[in-house]
Design an enzyme around this catalytic site. Sequence first.
Site, PDB file in Angstrom:
ATOM      1  N   LYS A  72      34.309  43.010  44.287  1.00 57.64           N
ATOM      2  CA  LYS A  72      35.330  43.978  43.861  1.00 57.64           C
ATOM      3  C   LYS A  72      35.485  43.912  42.340  1.00 57.64           C
ATOM      4  O   LYS A  72      35.747  42.861  41.781  1.00 57.64           O
ATOM      5  CB  LYS A  72      36.664  43.645  44.548  1.00 57.64           C
ATOM      6  CG  LYS A  72      37.862  44.469  44.049  1.00 57.64           C
ATOM      7  CD  LYS A  72      39.133  44.178  44.859  1.00 57.64           C
ATOM      8  CE  LYS A  72      40.357  44.845  44.238  1.00 57.64           C
ATOM      9  NZ  LYS A  72      41.603  44.565  44.990  1.00 57.64           N
ATOM     10  N   ASP A 106      44.516  46.447  38.021  1.00 61.28           N
ATOM     11  CA  ASP A 106      45.121  47.102  39.176  1.00 61.28           C
ATOM     12  C   ASP A 106      46.615  47.337  38.935  1.00 61.28           C
ATOM     13  O   ASP A 106      47.438  46.441  39.113  1.00 61.28           O
ATOM     14  CB  ASP A 106      44.914  46.238  40.433  1.00 61.28           C
ATOM     15  CG  ASP A 106      45.462  46.899  41.692  1.00 61.28           C
ATOM     16  OD1 ASP A 106      45.849  48.082  41.622  1.00 61.28           O
ATOM     17  OD2 ASP A 106      45.480  46.228  42.748  1.00 61.28           O
ATOM     18  N   LYS A 144      52.662  49.142  41.307  1.00 61.96           N
ATOM     19  CA  LYS A 144      53.149  47.773  41.486  1.00 61.96           C
ATOM     20  C   LYS A 144      54.410  47.540  40.655  1.00 61.96           C
ATOM     21  O   LYS A 144      54.716  48.305  39.738  1.00 61.96           O
ATOM     22  CB  LYS A 144      52.072  46.779  41.017  1.00 61.96           C
ATOM     23  CG  LYS A 144      50.853  46.683  41.906  1.00 61.96           C
ATOM     24  CD  LYS A 144      49.920  45.577  41.411  1.00 61.96           C
ATOM     25  CE  LYS A 144      48.668  45.473  42.252  1.00 61.96           C
ATOM     26  NZ  LYS A 144      48.925  45.065  43.651  1.00 61.96           N
ATOM     27  N   ASP A 178      41.647  41.339  38.804  1.00 61.74           N
ATOM     28  CA  ASP A 178      41.291  41.976  40.071  1.00 61.74           C
ATOM     29  C   ASP A 178      39.791  42.303  40.166  1.00 61.74           C
ATOM     30  O   ASP A 178      39.360  42.946  41.114  1.00 61.74           O
ATOM     31  CB  ASP A 178      42.150  43.232  40.280  1.00 61.74           C
ATOM     32  CG  ASP A 178      42.414  43.535  41.743  1.00 61.74           C
ATOM     33  OD1 ASP A 178      42.220  42.630  42.580  1.00 61.74           O
ATOM     34  OD2 ASP A 178      42.791  44.679  42.045  1.00 61.74           O
ATOM     35  N   ASP A 196      47.561  51.534  46.308  1.00 64.33           N
ATOM     36  CA  ASP A 196      47.401  50.138  45.891  1.00 64.33           C
ATOM     37  C   ASP A 196      46.434  49.380  46.810  1.00 64.33           C
ATOM     38  O   ASP A 196      46.050  48.259  46.503  1.00 64.33           O
ATOM     39  CB  ASP A 196      48.778  49.449  45.852  1.00 64.33           C
ATOM     40  CG  ASP A 196      48.764  48.174  45.032  1.00 64.33           C
ATOM     41  OD1 ASP A 196      47.769  47.942  44.315  1.00 64.33           O
ATOM     42  OD2 ASP A 196      49.752  47.415  45.114  1.00 64.33           O
ATOM     43  N   GLU A 228      43.332  49.738  47.044  1.00 62.48           N
ATOM     44  CA  GLU A 228      42.194  50.410  46.418  1.00 62.48           C
ATOM     45  C   GLU A 228      40.897  49.626  46.522  1.00 62.48           C
ATOM     46  O   GLU A 228      39.814  50.203  46.506  1.00 62.48           O
ATOM     47  CB  GLU A 228      42.504  50.680  44.933  1.00 62.48           C
ATOM     48  CG  GLU A 228      42.235  49.521  43.965  1.00 62.48           C
ATOM     49  CD  GLU A 228      43.086  48.283  44.215  1.00 62.48           C
ATOM     50  OE1 GLU A 228      44.139  48.423  44.857  1.00 62.48           O
ATOM     51  OE2 GLU A 228      42.693  47.185  43.789  1.00 62.48           O
ATOM     52  N   ARG A 270      39.476  48.062  48.948  1.00 61.73           N
ATOM     53  CA  ARG A 270      38.686  48.391  50.134  1.00 61.73           C
ATOM     54  C   ARG A 270      37.987  49.746  49.978  1.00 61.73           C
ATOM     55  O   ARG A 270      36.948  49.977  50.595  1.00 61.73           O
ATOM     56  CB  ARG A 270      39.579  48.357  51.376  1.00 61.73           C
ATOM     57  CG  ARG A 270      40.711  49.352  51.353  1.00 61.73           C
ATOM     58  CD  ARG A 270      41.801  49.031  52.368  1.00 61.73           C
ATOM     59  NE  ARG A 270      42.640  47.918  51.922  1.00 61.73           N
ATOM     60  CZ  ARG A 270      43.617  47.370  52.652  1.00 61.73           C
ATOM     61  NH1 ARG A 270      43.868  47.823  53.875  1.00 61.73           N
ATOM     62  NH2 ARG A 270      44.336  46.377  52.165  1.00 61.73           N
TER      63      ARG A 270
HETATM   64  N1  BES Z   1      44.580  43.401  44.063  1.00 63.41           N
HETATM   65  C1  BES Z   1      45.564  43.487  45.081  1.00 63.41           C
HETATM   66  C2  BES Z   1      45.694  42.205  45.893  1.00 63.41           C
HETATM   67  C3  BES Z   1      46.188  41.006  45.126  1.00 63.41           C
HETATM   68  C4  BES Z   1      47.539  40.732  45.059  1.00 63.41           C
HETATM   69  C5  BES Z   1      45.299  40.145  44.514  1.00 63.41           C
HETATM   70  C6  BES Z   1      47.985  39.633  44.353  1.00 63.41           C
HETATM   71  C7  BES Z   1      45.753  39.041  43.808  1.00 63.41           C
HETATM   72  C8  BES Z   1      47.108  38.786  43.731  1.00 63.41           C
HETATM   73  C9  BES Z   1      45.220  44.624  46.025  1.00 63.41           C
HETATM   74  O1  BES Z   1      44.581  45.713  45.459  1.00 63.41           O
HETATM   75  C10 BES Z   1      46.498  45.127  46.602  1.00 63.41           C
HETATM   76  O2  BES Z   1      47.279  45.649  45.848  1.00 63.41           O
HETATM   77  N2  BES Z   1      46.686  44.971  47.902  1.00 63.41           N
HETATM   78  C11 BES Z   1      47.860  45.410  48.553  1.00 63.41           C
HETATM   79  C12 BES Z   1      47.440  46.065  49.851  1.00 63.41           C
HETATM   80  C13 BES Z   1      48.567  46.767  50.549  1.00 63.41           C
HETATM   81  C14 BES Z   1      49.029  47.966  49.741  1.00 63.41           C
HETATM   82  C15 BES Z   1      48.089  47.184  51.908  1.00 63.41           C
HETATM   83  C16 BES Z   1      48.745  44.207  48.797  1.00 63.41           C
HETATM   84  O3  BES Z   1      48.215  43.130  49.104  1.00 63.41           O
HETATM   85  O4  BES Z   1      49.949  44.322  48.664  1.00 63.41           O
HETATM   86 ZN    ZN Z   2      43.475  45.345  43.807  1.00 64.30          ZN
HETATM   87 MN    MN Z   3      45.909  47.123  44.666  1.00 64.40          MN
END
Ligand code: BES
Ligand code: ZN
Ligand code: MN
Length: 471
Positions: free
Chosen positions: A239, A244, A251, A262, A321, A323, A325
Site C-alpha cells: 500500500k 491519508d 480523519k 500510510d 477513508d 482507501e 483496499r
Molecule cells: N490508513 C488507515 C489505517 C490506519 C489507522 C493505519 C491508524 C495506521 C494507523 C486506513 O486507510 C483507514 O483509514 N482505515 C479505516 C477503515 C474504516 C473507514 C473502515 C479505519 O481503520 O478506521
Molecule cells: Zn490509509
Molecule cells: Mn484511510
Amino acid sequence: MRFRQDGGGEATARAVGVFADEVEDAPEGLGPYLTSRGFKAEAGSTVVVPEGEDRTLVVVGLGPRDEVSDATLRRAGAAVAGAASRHRVVTTSLLADAGVESAPGAQALAEGLVLGTYRFGAYKSDDEPNQIEEVVVAGDGEVAAALARGDRVARAVADARDLVSEPGGTLTPPVLAERAEALAGDAGLRTEVLDKAGIEAAGLGGLLGVNRGSAQEPRFIRLEHAPEGATAHVVLVGKGITFDAGGLSIKTAEGMEGMKGDMGGGAAVIAALSAVPDLVPGVRVTGLVPATDNMLGPDATRPGDVLRIADGQTVEVLNTDAEGRLILADALALARREEPDAIVDLATLTGACMVALGFRIAGLMSNDDALAARVEEAAGRAGERVWRLPLPPDYRKQLESPVADMKNIGSRYGGAITAGLFLQSFVGEGVPWAHLDIAGPAWLDEADGENPKGPTGFGVRTLIELLGSYA
Ligand code: BES
Ligand code: ZN
Ligand code: MN
C-alpha cells in the site's frame, strides 16, 4: 558499518553480555559493581562502565539464559549501538557470551547493531549521527558472511524507514516513484512506473478513484528481479498512500498525525526488493506499489460513488477513508494475472487491526494454510511478530452492496477481517495469497529494541526471510 573478525586494538568501546540471575558472577570482577547499580541484566538493558581515559565497557543484559534467542542478540546489538554511539570502533564478545555462535545469531547481532544506529536526520539542524564505523566480532568465515548479511538486511530496513519518515508533502507519489527507481536502479532491478495516463489506460479505477481528490498525480510502481532459471515467482504488493487525510470521510487532526506513514507497506516492498539481488538472487520477485495520497479536493470521490477495479468488479465507496483496499484491489488484480507461486501484500490497512493486536503484532490473513505457515515461520526467524486472523466466508455478506458488486466497508466490528475479505475478492482462488495488516507495528510511539520511535520498517525482514524460503 563494517564488521571485522580480528584485531580491534584501536577499539575504544568493548561490549560484553551478562545473563539475568548471573549478574553477581559477572566476569572481570564486575559483579559487585553491577549489583550495586541495580543492574538486572534484562535483555537489552545496559550499564556503561568507564575504563580509564575515553575507553568504555558496555555491559549488556541478555535476559535469562534459558530464554536466549536470535532476538536477544538483535536487541543486544541495538543496545550496544546506542550505548557506544560516540565510539568509532567497537569490539564485542556478545556472540560467545550469549552462547549463540550460529549464523542466524550473528546475522541478528549485525541487524541490531546497524538498526540501532539508525536515525532520520534529514531535517535536524543539530543532527548527531551515530559514530560507530567498525565492529570487531570474533568468528569464522560463516560468522563473517552472516554479519554481512545482517548488515545488508538492516540497510534495507533503514531504506524503508527513510521513505516512511519523509513527510507526505515532499514524498508525493511521483517522488516515491523516483526514490523507488533510484533504489531499484542501484540494485539492478527492472522498473516500470505508470503515470496517470498509463494508470487510466490500465483501467486502475480504484487508484484513480482515491486520487481524484488530490492535486498530485498517482503512480503505479512495478519493480522486478527475474533471474534465469528462477526457482519460484513471488509477487509482493504494498500500500502506497503517501498521506491519508481520509478523503471526504475526513480523519480527525489526531487521526492524521502519523498518516505520512500510510505507505509503510509500499516502502517495505520497495526496500525488500532492492535487497533481493544481493540476498535471494535465485527467486523471481515482482513488486507492485500503487501510490497516491487520499485528499479531499473539489472533485474528490464522494461517498456513494462507484469505482471499477482493474478486473472489472465494481465497488461502492461508502467511506473514502477505507482507501487502502481500493488501490490494493487494482494491484492484486494485476498480481493475479501473473499466475505467481504466491502473492503477499503489506498494508497499514486498518485501525481495527491495532485494536485487535496492538502495536507490536501484525495481522496475517491468507487463503492458503501452507503459505500462512511459511509467512509465520519467516516472521519468527526475522524477529517480527505476526498473528493469523481468520477469513470467515459468512462475514463476506457484510460487503454486499445494493448498487455495486460490493461496498468498501463492513459493519463496525471485525474491521481487519472485512478488509481482508475485501482484498480476497480480487485475488480469487488458485493463487496462494497472504495479507499482512501492519497498521500497528509499522510505527511505534516509543522505542523498543532495534526499533526506534516512529517508522520501524516492519515487514522488510519477514519478506526477505520469506523469499529465502523459495530459494
Ligand atoms: N490508513 C488507515 C489505517 C490506519 C489507522 C493505519 C491508524 C495506521 C494507523 C486506513 O486507510 C483507514 O483509514 N482505515 C479505516 C477503515 C474504516 C473507514 C473502515 C479505519 O481503520 O478506521
Ligand atoms: Zn490509509
Ligand atoms: Mn484511510
